[in-house]
Design an enzyme around this catalytic site. Structure first.
Site, PDB file in Angstrom:
ATOM      1  N   ASP A  10       0.874  -1.171   0.000  1.00  0.00           N
ATOM      2  CA  ASP A  10       0.000   0.000   0.000  1.00  0.00           C
ATOM      3  C   ASP A  10       0.909   1.218   0.000  1.00  0.00           C
ATOM      4  O   ASP A  10       2.126   1.098   0.211  1.00  0.00           O
ATOM      5  CB  ASP A  10      -0.875  -0.009   1.268  1.00  0.00           C
ATOM      6  CG  ASP A  10      -1.766   1.214   1.367  1.00  0.00           C
ATOM      7  OD1 ASP A  10      -2.474   1.509   0.391  1.00  0.00           O
ATOM      8  OD2 ASP A  10      -1.751   1.893   2.408  1.00  0.00           O
ATOM      9  N   SER A  11       0.317   2.403  -0.173  1.00  0.00           N
ATOM     10  CA  SER A  11       1.117   3.622  -0.091  1.00  0.00           C
ATOM     11  C   SER A  11       1.603   3.870   1.333  1.00  0.00           C
ATOM     12  O   SER A  11       2.496   4.678   1.542  1.00  0.00           O
ATOM     13  CB  SER A  11       0.274   4.824  -0.548  1.00  0.00           C
ATOM     14  OG  SER A  11      -0.790   5.024   0.357  1.00  0.00           O
ATOM     15  N   CYS A  74      -4.168  -1.591  -1.980  1.00  0.00           N
ATOM     16  CA  CYS A  74      -4.323  -0.149  -2.182  1.00  0.00           C
ATOM     17  C   CYS A  74      -5.219   0.028  -3.397  1.00  0.00           C
ATOM     18  O   CYS A  74      -4.904  -0.473  -4.487  1.00  0.00           O
ATOM     19  CB  CYS A  74      -2.947   0.464  -2.451  1.00  0.00           C
ATOM     20  SG  CYS A  74      -3.020   2.200  -2.939  1.00  0.00           S
ATOM     21  N   GLU A 153      -2.537   8.988   8.004  1.00  0.00           N
ATOM     22  CA  GLU A 153      -1.079   8.834   8.081  1.00  0.00           C
ATOM     23  C   GLU A 153      -0.493   9.637   9.249  1.00  0.00           C
ATOM     24  O   GLU A 153       0.574   9.324   9.739  1.00  0.00           O
ATOM     25  CB  GLU A 153      -0.419   9.256   6.753  1.00  0.00           C
ATOM     26  CG  GLU A 153      -0.723   8.309   5.590  1.00  0.00           C
ATOM     27  CD  GLU A 153       0.136   7.041   5.561  1.00  0.00           C
ATOM     28  OE1 GLU A 153       1.309   7.117   5.936  1.00  0.00           O
ATOM     29  OE2 GLU A 153      -0.389   5.980   5.162  1.00  0.00           O
ATOM     30  N   CYS A 185     -10.936   2.916  -0.173  1.00  0.00           N
ATOM     31  CA  CYS A 185      -9.536   3.239   0.109  1.00  0.00           C
ATOM     32  C   CYS A 185      -9.217   2.488   1.384  1.00  0.00           C
ATOM     33  O   CYS A 185      -9.977   2.561   2.357  1.00  0.00           O
ATOM     34  CB  CYS A 185      -9.353   4.738   0.310  1.00  0.00           C
ATOM     35  SG  CYS A 185      -7.715   5.173   0.952  1.00  0.00           S
ATOM     36  N   HIS A 187      -7.231   2.973   3.654  1.00  0.00           N
ATOM     37  CA  HIS A 187      -6.998   3.780   4.859  1.00  0.00           C
ATOM     38  C   HIS A 187      -8.305   4.072   5.612  1.00  0.00           C
ATOM     39  O   HIS A 187      -8.280   4.364   6.806  1.00  0.00           O
ATOM     40  CB  HIS A 187      -6.392   5.137   4.492  1.00  0.00           C
ATOM     41  CG  HIS A 187      -4.920   5.123   4.197  1.00  0.00           C
ATOM     42  ND1 HIS A 187      -4.400   4.532   3.080  1.00  0.00           N
ATOM     43  CD2 HIS A 187      -3.864   5.639   4.885  1.00  0.00           C
ATOM     44  CE1 HIS A 187      -3.076   4.709   3.072  1.00  0.00           C
ATOM     45  NE2 HIS A 187      -2.732   5.360   4.156  1.00  0.00           N
TER      46      HIS A 187
HETATM   47  N1  DGL Z   1      -4.762   3.096   0.771  1.00  0.00           N
HETATM   48  C1  DGL Z   1      -4.688   3.766  -0.516  1.00  0.00           C
HETATM   49  C2  DGL Z   1      -5.923   3.386  -1.309  1.00  0.00           C
HETATM   50  O1  DGL Z   1      -6.556   2.385  -0.973  1.00  0.00           O
HETATM   51  C3  DGL Z   1      -4.452   5.221  -0.287  1.00  0.00           C
HETATM   52  C4  DGL Z   1      -3.840   5.925  -1.432  1.00  0.00           C
HETATM   53  C5  DGL Z   1      -3.107   7.178  -1.101  1.00  0.00           C
HETATM   54  O2  DGL Z   1      -1.970   7.087  -0.659  1.00  0.00           O
HETATM   55  O3  DGL Z   1      -3.661   8.256  -1.372  1.00  0.00           O
HETATM   56  O4  DGL Z   1      -6.285   4.006  -2.273  1.00  0.00           O
END
Ligand code: DGL
Length: 271
Positions: A10-11, A74, A153, A185, A187
């Site tokens: 993931d990011s 992600c 984050e 997402c 997150h």
């Molecule tokens: N968890 C990522 C997603 O599902 C987040 C992406 C981001 O870093 O903006 O899209």
């Protein structure tokens, strides 16, 4: 091959929602999780740049870490690169978009549903296409929520500022009187309390994490890639290795709060 780890990325911290579900469902499996916190957020970036990052990470996980299956945990990366990753790598590649849509279509009663995600994910149209392919009986409101990922984050989940932003961004979903909201997402499950406050308790929040874990189990079973459960749990339960491209101390501290005690240390990786 059965003894190889599962790869997941993931990011940043968002994919830990998927990692938690996979650890709980498949405690015998080893996992290598890479959080690209050095380059987050992915959401506002052009999709071809996100695709390049996704391929670089997949190369690290598949070619150097020897993972037997890859989970793109992600949505933005899945929207940008799921097909090209499947074309390029020989290991099975699982995304989070289709599993989430399946869970949402199952959850809705009225057929009025919403999906929220990053600007990259929503503008890619990936959810709109996936919902259309799954059912003609649902009306979908798709909303980008810039700013949510940054709050997560930073470890901010239900402050006044998150609340104010959620009120503004989710207003069209409330007006559409949806009964299910898909968190598009990885997150966003960490913002669940705020999202429920804003949407009301009657709206079902749907996360793709559990459904993705079930899909991982299905594919491992189908391809005979699963680590044998009984022997593994008696001898050595699965181990998860965490890698971050950003600040290791922050990854360990916030990551442990989010995922739990399995995240006791993280490795640093630079590109
Ligand atoms: N968890 C990522 C997603 O599902 C987040 C992406 C981001 O870093 O903006 O899209």
């Amino acid at each position: 091959m059965r003894e190889g780890p599962l790869g997941m990325f993931d990011s940043g911290f968002g994919g830990l929602t998927v990692a938690r579900a996979v650890i709980d469902l498949l405690p015998e499996e080893d996992i290598v999780y890479l959080g690209d916190t050095g380059r987050y957020p992915y959401g506002p970036r052009p999709l071809d740049e996100v695709a390049r990052f996704a391929h670089q990470i997949a190369e690290e996980l598949v070619e150097r870490r020897g993972v037997k299956l890859l989970v793109v945990a992600c949505n933005t990366a899945a929207a940008a690169a799921l097909d090209s990753l499947r074309d390029r790598f020989e290991v099975p590649v699982i995304g989070v978009i289709e599993p989430g849509v399946t869970a949402m279509v199952r959850a809705t009663v009225t057929g009025r549903v919403g999906v929220i995600g990053t600007v990259g994910t929503i503008n890619s149209g990936a959810y709109q296409r996936a919902v259309e392919a799954e059912s003609d009986d649902v009306d979908l409101v798709a909303l980008a929520c810039p700013g949510f990922v940054e709050f997560v984050e930073r470890g901010e989940f239900d402050t006044e500022q998150v609340h104010v932003l959620a009120q503004r961004l989710l207003a069209p979903a409330r007006e559409a009187k949806i009964d299910s909201l898909l968190l598009g997402c990885t997150h966003y499950p960490y913002l669940a309390r705020t999202l429920i406050d804003v949407m009301g308790r009657d709206v079902v929040l749907v996360s793709s994490a559990d459904e993705t874990a079930f899909e991982v189990r299905r594919v491992l079973g189908e391809l005979d890639l699963a680590r044998p459960r009984a022997a593994a749990l008696e001898g050595r339960p699965g181990v998860t290795t965490f890698i971050t491209t950003g600040d290791v101390n922050w990854f360990e501290e916030l990551g442990r709060r989010l995922l739990g005690p399995e995240l006791d240390r993280a490795e640093q990786h630079s590109w």
